[in-house]
Design an enzyme around this catalytic site. Structure first.
Site, short mmCIF file in Angstrom:
data_model
loop_
_atom_site.label_atom_id
_atom_site.label_comp_id
_atom_site.label_asym_id
_atom_site.label_seq_id
_atom_site.Cartn_x
_atom_site.Cartn_y
_atom_site.Cartn_z
N GLY A 79 46.53 19.87 35.00
CA GLY A 79 46.70 19.92 36.45
C GLY A 79 45.56 19.34 37.24
N ARG A 80 44.40 19.20 36.61
CA ARG A 80 43.23 18.60 37.28
C ARG A 80 42.38 17.80 36.30
NH1 ARG A 80 39.42 23.94 38.23
NH2 ARG A 80 39.91 24.99 36.29
N GLY A 136 50.25 21.92 31.67
CA GLY A 136 49.76 20.55 31.63
C GLY A 136 48.40 20.37 32.31
N ASP A 163 38.19 24.89 27.09
CA ASP A 163 38.51 25.30 28.47
C ASP A 163 37.84 26.60 28.87
OD1 ASP A 163 39.97 23.07 28.85
OD2 ASP A 163 41.90 24.06 29.11
N LYS A 166 37.41 16.45 34.31
CA LYS A 166 37.95 17.71 34.82
C LYS A 166 37.55 17.83 36.29
CE LYS A 166 37.97 22.72 34.06
NZ LYS A 166 37.46 23.82 33.21
N ASP A 175 45.11 22.48 43.60
CA ASP A 175 44.56 21.37 44.39
C ASP A 175 43.92 20.28 43.54
OD1 ASP A 175 42.19 22.56 43.57
OD2 ASP A 175 41.75 23.45 45.52
N ASP A 215 47.67 27.84 25.82
CA ASP A 215 47.26 26.55 26.36
C ASP A 215 45.75 26.39 26.35
OD1 ASP A 215 47.87 28.63 28.47
OD2 ASP A 215 46.68 27.26 29.69
N ASN A 216 45.01 27.46 25.99
CA ASN A 216 43.56 27.38 25.85
C ASN A 216 43.13 27.48 24.39
OD1 ASN A 216 43.25 27.24 28.61
ND2 ASN A 216 42.96 29.42 28.87
#
Length: 687
Positions: A138-139, A136, A345, A159, A171, A335-336
């Site tokens: 994530g950032r 998913g 990505d 992003k 993070d 996922d890319n």
């Protein structure tokens, strides 16, 4: 044609903005609607002690079954400083640069109303061949959709905007180093015609650091694409089967991403034509490919068959562009991999400096799984995983879709059998579409009109020819194969040996008049000529100088001289064959000049620009005690590179007064061809 007007971003959103993904798909059950999301945001933002407590949207966890996204907001940052705006992107989106634009493009503010609210997408993925479960955004935060200057909706997202439910142990930050790299490559690929996501704005975050290669300064990148849906969105239904959500996602892709199937293959594009592998790997079958009638499917195909077929073809076209320009993505996980066949990505990507099919730009890809030579296979493997995730849909054909939990054994066998037929047909079409696109692009880079594609793919979703019959496809395949066998493969073998700069070879060749060169020449004499020296297109300056010196010292019997003479024989044979392919039409340069960028943003160029900001100006970049420090940053090298990437075919647009020495340096290998360790370098996945 008059210029289109630009607009304040708020007025654009209010007048024509949407959020298509959340209009039709399912949110995580923690916040079930936009009204709940607004209530949550207002409640938490009203607290006296900032930052607002938004743990409910920033704490990683597994999302609810069947959900496609989760509502989210950006994490607050101490400071925001705009660094660079894409001039072509802001023009294409018809936006004006004002405070609202910068605030929204960095996450300092968000826009929401009763139909629009930021969200992060849920998806899974296969990473280096292994299923990784829920991944998913994530950032990443998806903001809203607005139409571009062609009326096509583009989804803007941030992003590096902070954590989401999908951050896992990360993070939610993006470092400036990788953000600069993505900014540059996105706009460069777009401007040379390679299907790609785009960038709009790069914003530095003074005072925000991330632990990567030590503590690094962070940034937020505002980027956009017609859709950010990946194969990984469908992979979710491996671990969390949910028929209703799978159908909703597929229907959304058909209706919204692909305009109700408008660009899909039509009735005349019969899938059963591809029951023949026209480019078999087994040399014994190359001359006489045979029909495999066991693959034949009843037509017409279902809308889900057409969706899968179209995704296959789009990705075949995209990877053909990569191979043509020597672009290596570095991380081709599912996922890319975009369902739209666009470059997506950008992590440890790289452009080849010298031709090497084993080159992998990812330092962590020790097996070379995602090397240049393996990219077409890797993308097909990803597409095969998509087929497995969509097996219920493509296996059903035009019959009613049965809930996966209700399938009996006999029904499952029928579904698998039909899905396998479609996969086999699409595998053959993938090879065909990739090869003719690659051959056509390589021909154009060489100034040859191959005449195997009638359609100019300015719209990356248009991939099918109007006259795709069994006869025309076979004819195109034979011509593409002949061209690759007689021109492309021999050329690449030469370049692999001589290690000349890959892109510079095409530029030098297009500037060299080859039609007047006789078939019989004296290499030892001709190589020493300064004017129109075609041999210098194929070899480095160092090789040329050493060859001439060896001739003077030792004659033709010297070992190095003999080896070079063998290469020269291959070059001469190639030139003779090449001249046979040149038509009596336009001069080669009239064809090739629109396909050969005058430079490439090599890794060593990017390293120079990034170090100029993050190393040489580290104190100005990171010391946020003085508000004026960030404004003192010298961004001229970055701006110069951005200008060159925006106008890769026209050096007159490069603002010659700006960083003249840098552009000269980037256009040559002075000082680099003697240091092979600086070529075909790699990057890590850390970003």
């Amino acid at each position: 044609m008059p210029e289109l007007s630009s607009f304040n971003i708020i007025s654009r959103i209010k007048s024509s903005g949407r959020s298509r993904f959340i209009e039709r798909l399912i949110p995580d059950e923690s916040i079930k609607s936009i009204s709940q999301a607004q209530e949550f945001l207002l409640k938490n933002s009203a607290q006296d002690s900032p930052p607002p407590k938004l743990d409910a949207v920033h704490t990683a966890r597994i999302t609810s079954l069947g959900s496609h996204f989760a509502y989210n907001v950006p994490e607050e940052r101490p400071e925001y400083q705009p660094l660079l705006t894409s001039t072509t992107a802001i023009r294409d989106l018809q936006l004006s640069k004002d405070k609202n634009f910068f605030d929204l493009a960095c996450g300092n503010k968000i826009y929401y109303d009763d139909k629009i609210f930021p969200y992060s997408m849920s998806y899974s993925g296969f990473q280096f061949g292994q299923f990784a479960g829920q991944l998913g955004d994530g950032r990443v935060l998806n903001l809203f959709d607005i139409p571009d200057n062609k009326g096509r909706f583009q989804t803007l997202q941030l992003k590096g905007s902070g954590k989401s439910l999908f951050s896992r142990f990360a993070d939610g930050k993006a470092v400036l180093r990788s953000s600069i790299r993505e900014f540059i490559v996105s706009e460069f690929l777009h401007n040379i015609g390679v299907p790609s996501t785009r960038v709009l704005q790069l914003t530095s975050l003074p005072g925000t650091k991330a632990l990567r290669n030590g503590l690094e300064p962070c940034a937020v990148l505002c980027r956009f694409a017609p859709s950010w849906i990946r194969i990984g969105n469908f992979d979710t239904y491996r671990s969390k089967p949910d028929t209703a959500s799978l159908v909703k996602l597929a229907n959304f892709c058909i209706d919204e991403v692909f305009q109700n199937g408008k660009p899909f293959a039509k009735k005349e594009h019969d899938i059963n034509i591809f029951n023949i592998d026209r480019f078999p790997d087994d040399e014994k079958n190359v001359e006489n490919p045979k029909n495999d009638e066991s693959l034949n499917l009843e037509t017409p195909l279902s809308k889900y068959d057409l969706l899968f077929r179209h995704i296959v073809n789009l990705n075949a076209v995209c990877v053909a562009y990569w191979q043509t320009y020597g672009f290596v993505n570095g991380v081709l996980n599912t996922d890319n991999t975009s369902i739209m066949g666009i470059s997506l990505d950008f992590g440890p990507y790289g452009f080849m400096d010298i031709f090497d099919p084993s080159y992998t730009s990812n330092h962590d890809d020790v097996s070379g799984m995602y090397s240049l030579g393996n990219q077409p296979t890797a993308i097909w493997w990803n597409l095969a995983q998509l087929a497995k995730s969509m097996a219920l849909l493509i296996g059903s054909g035009n019959k009613e879709i049965i809930d996966i939990k209700q399938l009996n054994e006999d029904q499952e066998k029928l579904l698998v059998n039909r899905a396998n037929k479609l996969i086999g047909l699409c595998a053959n079409e993938y090879k065909y579409r990739f090869t003719i696109t690659y051959a056509d692009l390589m021909a154009k880079r060489l100034g040859i009109e191959l005449n195997i594609r009638n359609r100019n793919i300015s719209d990356s979703t248009a991939v099918y020819e109007d006259d795709e019959t069994e006869g025309s496809i076979q004819e195109r395949a034979e011509r593409a194969k002949l061209f690759c066998d007689t021109i492309v493969e021999p050329l690449l073998n030469i370049l692999k040996t001589t290690k000349i700069d890959y892109n510079a070879f095409f530029i030098n060749l297009q500037n060299c008049e080859l039609k007047g060169i006789p078939d019989e020449i004296n290499i030892a004499t001709d190589i020493q000529k300064d004017d129109n020296n075609y041999i210098s297109c194929f070899i480095t300056t160092k090789q040329k100088d050493e060859y001439i010196e060896n001739l003077k010292r030792n004659g033709v019997n010297h070992g190095e001289t003999r080896r070079m003479n063998e290469i020269f024989e291959e070059i001469q044979e190639w030139i003779i064959e090449y001249k046979l392919w040149l038509t009596s039409g336009p001069l080669p340069i009239e064809i090739s000049k629109d396909y050969n960028p005058l430079f490439i943003p090599h890794n060593w160029v990017l390293e120079e620009v990034i170090n100029d900001i993050t190393v040489k100006q580290k104190d100005l970049l990171e010391n946020n005690d003085n508000d004026n420090n960030i404004n003192k940053l010298d961004l001229s090298l970055l701006k110069k590179l951005s200008i060159m990437c925006t106008n890769p075919f026209d050096s007159n647009q490069w603002e010659p007064q700006l960083c003249t020495d840098a552009s000269k340096r980037w256009l040559t290998y002075t000082g680099y061809e003697k240091t092979i360790g600086r070529l075909n370098t790699q990057s890590t996945c850390s970003s």
